[in-house]
Scaffold this motif. Structure first.
Motif, short mmCIF file in Angstrom:
data_model
loop_
_atom_site.label_atom_id
_atom_site.label_comp_id
_atom_site.label_asym_id
_atom_site.label_seq_id
_atom_site.Cartn_x
_atom_site.Cartn_y
_atom_site.Cartn_z
N LEU A 1 0.82 -1.22 0.00
CA LEU A 1 0.00 0.00 0.00
C LEU A 1 0.85 1.27 0.00
CD1 LEU A 1 -2.97 1.12 0.23
CD2 LEU A 1 -2.48 1.36 2.65
N MET A 2 1.77 1.38 0.94
CA MET A 2 2.56 2.61 1.05
C MET A 2 3.45 2.85 -0.18
SD MET A 2 1.35 4.07 3.51
CE MET A 2 1.73 4.86 5.04
N PRO A 3 4.15 1.84 -0.69
CA PRO A 3 4.93 2.10 -1.91
C PRO A 3 4.05 2.50 -3.10
CG PRO A 3 5.71 0.10 -0.86
CD PRO A 3 4.46 0.52 -0.13
N PHE A 4 2.87 1.88 -3.21
CA PHE A 4 1.98 2.24 -4.32
C PHE A 4 1.48 3.67 -4.17
CE2 PHE A 4 -2.24 2.35 -6.36
CZ PHE A 4 -1.82 2.18 -7.66
N MET A 5 1.13 4.09 -2.95
CA MET A 5 0.68 5.46 -2.75
C MET A 5 1.80 6.45 -3.02
SD MET A 5 -2.49 5.55 -2.26
CE MET A 5 -2.65 4.13 -3.32
N TRP A 6 3.03 6.07 -2.69
CA TRP A 6 4.18 6.94 -2.99
C TRP A 6 4.33 7.09 -4.51
CZ3 TRP A 6 6.79 10.68 -1.17
CH2 TRP A 6 7.97 11.08 -1.78
N ILE A 7 4.15 6.01 -5.25
CA ILE A 7 4.25 6.06 -6.70
C ILE A 7 3.14 6.95 -7.28
CG2 ILE A 7 3.95 4.68 -8.82
CD1 ILE A 7 5.44 2.41 -7.30
N VAL A 8 1.92 6.76 -6.79
CA VAL A 8 0.80 7.59 -7.27
C VAL A 8 1.09 9.05 -6.99
CG1 VAL A 8 -1.64 8.17 -6.89
CG2 VAL A 8 -0.95 5.78 -7.06
N TYR A 9 1.52 9.36 -5.79
CA TYR A 9 1.82 10.74 -5.41
C TYR A 9 2.95 11.32 -6.27
CZ TYR A 9 3.21 14.76 -2.62
OH TYR A 9 3.54 16.03 -2.22
N THR A 10 4.03 10.58 -6.38
CA THR A 10 5.22 11.07 -7.09
C THR A 10 4.94 11.31 -8.58
OG1 THR A 10 6.66 9.89 -5.55
CG2 THR A 10 7.63 10.54 -7.65
N TYR A 11 4.26 10.39 -9.21
CA TYR A 11 4.01 10.53 -10.64
C TYR A 11 2.85 11.47 -10.96
CZ TYR A 11 7.50 7.11 -11.87
OH TYR A 11 8.68 6.46 -12.06
N SER A 12 1.94 11.67 -10.04
CA SER A 12 0.82 12.56 -10.33
C SER A 12 1.12 14.01 -9.98
CB SER A 12 -0.43 12.10 -9.59
OG SER A 12 -0.25 12.18 -8.20
N MET A 13 2.09 14.25 -9.12
CA MET A 13 2.38 15.63 -8.72
C MET A 13 2.75 16.53 -9.91
SD MET A 13 2.18 17.80 -6.41
CE MET A 13 2.21 17.19 -4.76
N PRO A 14 3.66 16.15 -10.79
CA PRO A 14 3.94 17.03 -11.95
C PRO A 14 2.71 17.23 -12.84
CG PRO A 14 5.62 15.30 -11.78
CD PRO A 14 4.54 14.98 -10.78
N PHE A 15 1.92 16.19 -12.99
CA PHE A 15 0.69 16.23 -13.78
C PHE A 15 -0.27 17.26 -13.18
CE2 PHE A 15 -3.58 14.17 -14.13
CZ PHE A 15 -3.74 14.21 -15.51
N VAL A 16 -0.44 17.25 -11.88
CA VAL A 16 -1.34 18.18 -11.19
C VAL A 16 -0.76 19.59 -11.21
CG1 VAL A 16 -2.40 18.74 -8.97
CG2 VAL A 16 -2.36 16.37 -9.76
N GLN A 17 0.54 19.72 -10.98
CA GLN A 17 1.17 21.05 -11.00
C GLN A 17 1.03 21.70 -12.37
OE1 GLN A 17 5.10 19.96 -9.59
NE2 GLN A 17 4.67 20.80 -7.55
N ARG A 18 1.24 20.91 -13.42
CA ARG A 18 1.11 21.44 -14.78
C ARG A 18 -0.32 21.93 -15.02
NH1 ARG A 18 3.54 17.59 -17.10
NH2 ARG A 18 1.73 16.27 -17.48
N ALA A 19 -1.30 21.17 -14.55
CA ALA A 19 -2.70 21.57 -14.71
C ALA A 19 -3.00 22.87 -13.96
CB ALA A 19 -3.63 20.46 -14.21
N TRP A 20 -2.41 23.04 -12.77
CA TRP A 20 -2.61 24.26 -12.00
C TRP A 20 -1.89 25.45 -12.65
CZ3 TRP A 20 -5.34 26.00 -7.83
CH2 TRP A 20 -6.12 25.05 -7.16
N ASN A 21 -0.73 25.19 -13.25
CA ASN A 21 0.04 26.29 -13.85
C ASN A 21 -0.72 27.01 -14.96
OD1 ASN A 21 2.24 26.03 -12.17
ND2 ASN A 21 3.39 24.73 -13.57
N TYR A 22 -1.48 26.28 -15.75
CA TYR A 22 -2.24 26.97 -16.80
C TYR A 22 -3.75 26.84 -16.62
CZ TYR A 22 -2.08 22.44 -19.32
OH TYR A 22 -2.17 21.12 -19.68
#
Length: 192
Positions: free
Chosen positions: A102-123
């Motif tokens: 569970l914890m490694p999978f949540m870390w992967i979800v968080y790590t890989y989705s953060m740039p995706f979410v930041q890019r969406a917020w930027n524009y």
């Protein structure tokens, strides 16, 4: 150990509030979906933003209530061995499962989705559909909330396992006791 129990109870309280609050979105989903169908088939009109709205509400609800579902032990699991197992065996299984999977999978979800979410917020990303809803960046943020709420509930499960394995079952908050143990506690006379 009492401090660990308090941390677990706080995490569970957070997931209960978030889960019970966002569960109400299901009512909004039904109302909006019904409205879209009535408009389309009775009035021959349709609004893209309304179609986006019920899809987005659905996404927001399911990502926000995932930690609450884990708290309530509502996630899918093969219970052939787990359900009839003793409390300590379940605690060991949960501890291993949360730490290794569970914890490694949540870390992967968080790590890989953060740039995706930041890019969406930027524009300030909006719907790709013409006439769709603005604010897709807010919906994408629910991916981060999903990872955080599940990981927090994973911490509560780790604490529960530690408390059980150290003989401090009395410190396990009632909200995260195993379901069979809750039944036994609610019906001490054995009338289940």
């Amino acid at each position: 150990m009492r401090f660990l129990g308090m941390i677990a109870a706080l995490i569970c309280a957070i997931n209960q509030v978030v889960g019970k609050t966002f569960a109400w979105l299901s009512l909004g989903i039904v109302v909006v979906c019904f409205t879209v169908v009535v408009q389309r088939y009775l009035f021959a009109t349709s609004y893209v933003w309304m179609q986006d709205l019920y899809i987005w509400l659905n996404g927001a609800m399911f990502t926000a209530v995932a930690g609450f579902a884990l708290l309530r032990d509502d996630h899918v699991r093969v219970d052939i061995f787990y359900r009839p197992a003793k409390m300590k065996t379940r605690a060991i299984t949960d501890l291993i499962g949360v730490v290794l999977f569970l914890m490694p999978f949540m870390w992967i979800v968080y790590t890989y989705s953060m740039p995706f979410v930041q890019r969406a917020w930027n524009y300030h990303e909006a719907s790709a559909n013409v006439g769709g809803m603005p604010g897709l960046f807010i919906l994408k943020s629910f991916i981060i909330a999903f990872a955080v709420l599940i990981a927090l509930q994973g911490v509560a499960m780790i604490i529960r396992s530690i408390l059980i394995l150290t003989g401090n079952v009395h410190l396990v908050p009632a909200s995260i006791q195993y379901s069979a143990d809750r039944i036994a506690a609610d019906h001490p006379e054995g009338a289940v």
